[in-house]
Design a protein around this motif. Structure first.
Motif, PDB file in Angstrom:
ATOM      1  N   LYS A 134       0.836  -0.921   0.300  1.00 26.26           N
ATOM      2  CA  LYS A 134       0.062   0.173  -0.084  1.00 26.26           C
ATOM      3  C   LYS A 134       1.051   1.486   0.243  1.00 26.26           C
ATOM      4  N   TYR A 165      -3.166   4.303  -0.945  1.00 22.37           N
ATOM      5  CA  TYR A 165      -3.719   3.608  -2.258  1.00 22.37           C
ATOM      6  C   TYR A 165      -3.211   2.495  -1.975  1.00 22.37           C
ATOM      7  N   THR A 166      -3.648   0.801  -2.918  1.00 22.85           N
ATOM      8  CA  THR A 166      -3.651  -0.521  -3.058  1.00 22.85           C
ATOM      9  C   THR A 166      -1.934   0.164  -4.447  1.00 22.85           C
ATOM     10  N   VAL A 167      -1.610  -0.961  -4.916  1.00 16.88           N
ATOM     11  CA  VAL A 167      -0.520  -0.899  -5.855  1.00 16.88           C
ATOM     12  C   VAL A 167      -1.097  -1.708  -6.656  1.00 16.88           C
ATOM     13  N   LEU A 220      -1.983   3.284  -9.110  1.00 23.10           N
ATOM     14  CA  LEU A 220      -1.824   3.069  -8.236  1.00 23.10           C
ATOM     15  C   LEU A 220      -3.900   2.948  -8.120  1.00 23.10           C
TER      16      LEU A 220
END
Length: 119
Positions: free
Chosen positions: A83, A91-93, A114
């Motif tokens: 993250k 955000y998540t990758v 992201l």
């Protein structure tokens, strides 16, 4: 041409599943392990591209999807499980970071996509 670090983001490295005080995996309501992330690590980047946002049209839905990108030094330590905390959001990758090389072989830049979904 040398690029300069313009700001710092925080990488939250994926640590695998969470465990309780006795070392047992913590499971969600479906029996799946709940992921855990480590302490934030500072990572210098060249540019934060705020990207786009959208509101998928679903009956009764109010989701907002934001998809920024970060550009930084070749070989930044992000993985698809991490993250990122940047500019007040988490955000998540999405996917594996792209590593760009110049045609002459120089390592140029890494691009990390992201994603954040709210609502």
């Amino acid at each position: 041409m040398t690029r300069e670090i313009s700001e710092t983001v925080h990488r939250l490295p994926h640590l695998g599943g969470q465990t309780d005080e006795e070392g047992n995996p913590v499971l969600d309501g479906h029996g799946n392990e709940i992921a855990g992330w480590g302490a934030p690590e500072d990572v210098g980047i060249f540019v934060f591209d705020p990207g786009s946002s959208s509101e998928p049209r679903e009956p009764g839905g109010s989701r907002v999807v934001v998809e920024p990108k970060i550009y930084g030094p070749f070989g930044m330590p992000f993985t698809h499980l991490d993250k990122v905390e940047a500019r007040g959001g988490t955000y998540t990758v999405e996917g594996e970071p792209a590593k760009w090389r110049h045609p002459d072989g120089r390592e140029v830049v890494s691009v990390v996509e992201l994603r954040k979904v709210t609502g």
